[in-house]
Design a protein around this motif. Structure first.
Motif, mmCIF file in Angstrom:
data_model
loop_
_atom_site.group_PDB
_atom_site.id
_atom_site.type_symbol
_atom_site.label_atom_id
_atom_site.label_comp_id
_atom_site.label_asym_id
_atom_site.label_seq_id
_atom_site.Cartn_x
_atom_site.Cartn_y
_atom_site.Cartn_z
ATOM 1 N N CYS A 158 0.791 -1.324 0.061
ATOM 2 C CA CYS A 158 -0.101 0.160 0.132
ATOM 3 C C CYS A 158 0.815 1.151 0.009
ATOM 4 O O CYS A 158 1.957 1.361 0.635
ATOM 5 N N GLY A 159 0.609 2.118 -0.943
ATOM 6 C CA GLY A 159 1.708 3.126 -1.021
ATOM 7 C C GLY A 159 2.013 3.324 -2.499
ATOM 8 O O GLY A 159 1.725 2.290 -3.251
ATOM 9 N N ARG B 71 10.507 -2.397 6.070
ATOM 10 C CA ARG B 71 9.657 -1.152 5.770
ATOM 11 C C ARG B 71 10.347 0.279 6.361
ATOM 12 O O ARG B 71 10.726 0.002 7.534
ATOM 13 N N ASP C 30 8.500 2.851 6.526
ATOM 14 C CA ASP C 30 7.336 3.785 7.154
ATOM 15 C C ASP C 30 6.115 2.812 7.672
ATOM 16 O O ASP C 30 5.703 1.826 7.343
ATOM 17 N N GLU C 31 6.130 3.024 9.127
ATOM 18 C CA GLU C 31 5.287 2.215 9.976
ATOM 19 C C GLU C 31 3.905 1.907 9.229
ATOM 20 O O GLU C 31 3.271 0.930 9.760
ATOM 21 N N ASP C 32 3.275 3.065 8.497
ATOM 22 C CA ASP C 32 1.979 2.817 7.906
ATOM 23 C C ASP C 32 2.067 1.876 6.973
ATOM 24 O O ASP C 32 0.928 1.290 6.394
ATOM 25 N N LEU C 33 2.965 1.661 6.403
ATOM 26 C CA LEU C 33 2.997 0.428 5.183
ATOM 27 C C LEU C 33 2.563 -0.668 5.622
ATOM 28 O O LEU C 33 3.158 -1.456 6.685
ATOM 29 N N PHE C 34 1.684 -1.300 4.788
ATOM 30 C CA PHE C 34 1.418 -2.899 5.105
ATOM 31 C C PHE C 34 1.182 -3.535 3.610
ATOM 32 O O PHE C 34 1.403 -2.870 2.521
ATOM 33 N N GLY D 213 2.402 -7.001 7.851
ATOM 34 C CA GLY D 213 2.773 -5.853 8.491
ATOM 35 C C GLY D 213 1.845 -5.172 9.548
ATOM 36 O O GLY D 213 1.967 -4.191 9.898
#
Lengths: 126, 573
Positions: free
Chosen positions: B376-377, B417, B419-423, B468
């Protein structure tokens, strides 16, 4: 709010915030949250948490569409709240969004309820 | 800012030609406009000189008329004189005549002398006293002939009989007595009024003004005229004015380019010419030329320097996009086993670096493992994580655990990763070496499509959460038997969230199933592939998300089993 069926591509993304006496902070999202609008949602949530809002309700009642970027924003919120002993509840009734939560398995991470009152109960429960 | 000139070769030749063409057009245009405006300015300036000549002619005429009226008014004082006898008057009347002449001379500015003759032109009296004796016959003078036709009459220039022998002109007026009987002729001579006029007018209008009499003899000219009779009758412009014509002419006067206007002085026969040096008359032309050349210079500068600079920047931006495209290609598997077909499109709106990733590789047993995933991203970070996951999964699949150890991929996501928001969501599948058996695992990913002659099945079976999320739960695997004629489609959400028609609804899983069904209602992997390729080709610039599709059917193992022990990609792995 426009009719999503007849006008599927209206860019009517909007955010509103409300801090309740109970300490719960509600972010209501309308329209579509995608790659272009997700950064707004991310900033708003981050600012609220920074501001001490640890009991967070994200109200998706008027949200038609969430893409994976938006999901990432919600995951980020959960992760940020975890060390603060905060709580996040999501209000959603939209079937396609529910499907997205289900497919990604996020329904196991998030508390997802149907009404804002329920969500407020969840986050403020002792 | 870096700038190189000439710009780098390749596109530069086209650009150079365009700039050269632009410069040629600019030069032609500038010359054309310069001509046009210069001519207009010259015409206008020339006209202005002609107007100056006409204006001064009108002023000379006004003065002549005024002097005529003034002299006429003094003449009325003489109406009561008795008729003359042999140019003589009784003493009292002679005294009165003398007083009048003296008054005319002293009271009116510019009058140098005044005189009176009898109707036959014989001198009666003058003030101051004339060197000519009383009774001198002046009927031969041009004013005598002139005043017979017209009164008042402005004479030609002549050298006076007075002591200074000045060049003079005379205004002659008929004086009538009782019963309209001609008593005589009143004369007023002037020496320098016209000269003073040409000086003042010349200063005022920056012009060289010359006034001539009926014969073209100079009466006055800016800067002063000699005290003798100089005729300009041979001057073509004066000659034209003498014939009553007016106009302008540009020519050389004393070696200098000069604009000259000429005009007759109405009612007198005199002429006026007004000359202005071309450099002065056309002083606007160099200013105009300068302004135009500066403007052209600015445009030329833009063409020569800014255009290549901007073009260079654009081309560098294009090159950067090209690098991204090439980089994106390099992040994808260099080769897929024969029989694996794929569509991959990184959204241009997401900077051409997609977070989607795909792979397919032979398993140790001789089957084929497939992967489709979505970070995602977007952008370099998502693309890099996707590439890392693909390589990690390939290792797992090559070791035979591509569908069973998604927990290791989850660890990879957590560790890699930035960026902690990446899944990350993935769907992976493994086809047995005999092509009869399918094992699959899903981590938060849309359900793969299994096409069989009986219909289309969504593989929604056992599924785990996305990678993640910190869920730390096991990822189950699903299994099913594959009948003859099967095909399997793995895809990312970019495909089902795309809008096949601009402004239309999103495709959705039902839409995808429709794409995979032929008009007769039979599942068709070929139709699905065609529709996805069509979408990727047509909508590349509007797609909001990357999209990926991997399609396999039974041929992927049967072909490879027949021709070689392992899929081709393993030869390079």
């Amino acid at each position: 709010m426009s009719d999503s069926a007849s006008d599927p591509i209206t860019f009517d993304f909007a955010l509103s915030e409300e801090r309740l006496a109970s300490g719960a902070h509600v972010v209501a999202v309308s329209g579509e949250v995608d790659i272009f609008t997700a950064p707004d949602l991310k900033r708003t949530i981050a600012a609220a948490i920074e501001d001490g809002a640890h009991l967070l309700v994200v109200d998706l009642t008027h949200t038609r569409f969430l893409d994976s970027t938006a999901l990432g924003v919600l995951i980020g919120a959960v992760k940020r709240l975890r060390p603060l002993n905060g709580r996040l509840a999501i209000v959603n009734t939209e079937p396609s969004t529910a499907k997205t939560f289900q497919i990604t398995g996020l329904d196991r991470i998030f508390t997802i309820v149907a009404t804002r009152d329920e969500a407020l109960d969840v986050v403020t429960a002792a | 800012m870096t700038f190189s000139w000439p710009p780098p070769a390749g596109r530069s030749r086209v650009l150079g030609a365009a700039i050269a063409a632009g410069l040629v057009i600019l030069v032609l245009f500038t010359v054309f406009v310069l001509r046009l405006t210069e001519n207009a300015v010259r015409r206008e300036a020339t006209g202005r000189v002609g107007t100056t000549a006409e204006l001064s002619a009108r002023l000379v005429r006004e003065q002549a008329l005024r002097i005529g009226e003034v002299v006429g008014s003094y003449g009325t004082r003489l109406e009561t004189l008795p008729p003359l006898r042999n140019a003589r008057l009784p003493a009292a009347d002679a005294q009165r005549l003398h007083m009048t002449l003296r008054a005319l001379r002293t009271e009116v500015d510019g009058i140098a002398s005044a005189a009176f003759t009898d109707p036959q032109g014989r001198l009666v009296a003058s003030s101051p006293a004339s060197p000519l004796p009383i009774g001198t016959d002046l009927s031969g003078r041009d004013w005598y002939q002139g005043v017979k036709r017209r009164s008042p009459y402005l004479s030609r220039a002549f050298i006076s009989a007075g002591p200074a022998h000045r060049k003079v002109t005379v205004t002659a007026v008929r004086v009538y007595g009782a019963r309209h009987r001609l008593l005589g002729i009143l004369l007023a001579s002037e020496t320098d009024r016209t000269q003073r006029f040409t000086d003042a007018f010349g200063r005022e209008f920056h012009a060289n003004v010359t006034v001539t009499d009926q014969d073209g003899v100079i009466v006055g000219t800016t800067g002063g005229a000699a005290n003798r009779l100089v005729s300009l009758a041979q001057d073509p412009l004066v000659a034209k004015a003498l014939r009553g014509r007016k106009g302008t002419s540009v020519g050389d006067v004393g070696g200098d380019r000069t604009v000259t206007g000429f005009a007759p002085v109405a009612g007198t026969g005199w002429t006026v010419t007004a000359a202005v040096p071309a450099s002065e008359a056309y002083s606007d032309v160099p200013r105009l030329r300068l302004a135009l050349l500066i403007a052209a210079g600015v445009i030329a500068f833009l063409l020569l320097f800014l255009v290549p600079t901007v073009a260079g920047r654009l081309s560098r931006a294009r090159d950067a996009l090209g690098v991204q495209e090439a980089f994106q290609r390099d992040l994808l598997p260099s080769q897929l086993p024969r029989g694996v077909q794929s569509v991959y499109l990184a959204s241009e709106r997401r900077m051409l670096l997609g977070g989607d990733f795909i792979d397919a590789v032979a398993t140790p047993e001789g089957g084929v493992a497939l992967l489709v995933g979505d970070v995602c991203g977007h952008g370099p970070r998502a693309a890099a994580l996707g590439a890392g996951l693909r390589a990690g999964w390939r290792t797992l699949a090559t070791a035979g655990v591509g569908t069973t150890r998604l927990d290791l991929l989850d660890l990879l996501v957590e560790g890699e990763r930035r960026d902690e928001d990446l899944f990350v969501t993935v769907a992976c599948a493994e086809i047995s070496p005999d092509g009869r058996h399918l094992t699959y695992a899903i981590a938060g990913h849309p359900p793969p499509l299994l096409l069989t002659p009986d219909g289309i099945t969504l593989l929604e079976g056992p599924r785990g959460a996305a990678l993640g999320l910190g869920a730390s739960v096991p990822w189950p695997t699903g299994e099913c038997a594959l009948p003859d004629g099967w095909a399997l489609a793995l895809y990312t959400d970019g495909l089902i969230e795309a809008r096949p028609a601009p402004d239309g609804p999103r495709l959705g899983v039902p839409g995808l199933v429709e794409w995979a069904t032929d008009p007769a209602g039979r599942p068709s992997a070929e139709r699905l592939l065609r529709a996805a390729r069509n979408l990727a080709d047509r909508e590349a610039h509007v797609l909001e998300d990357d999209l990926a599709l991997v399609l396999v059917d039974a041929s992927v193992v049967q072909v490879d089993v027949r021709t070689s022990a392992a899929p081709r990609s393993i030869e390079h792995a």
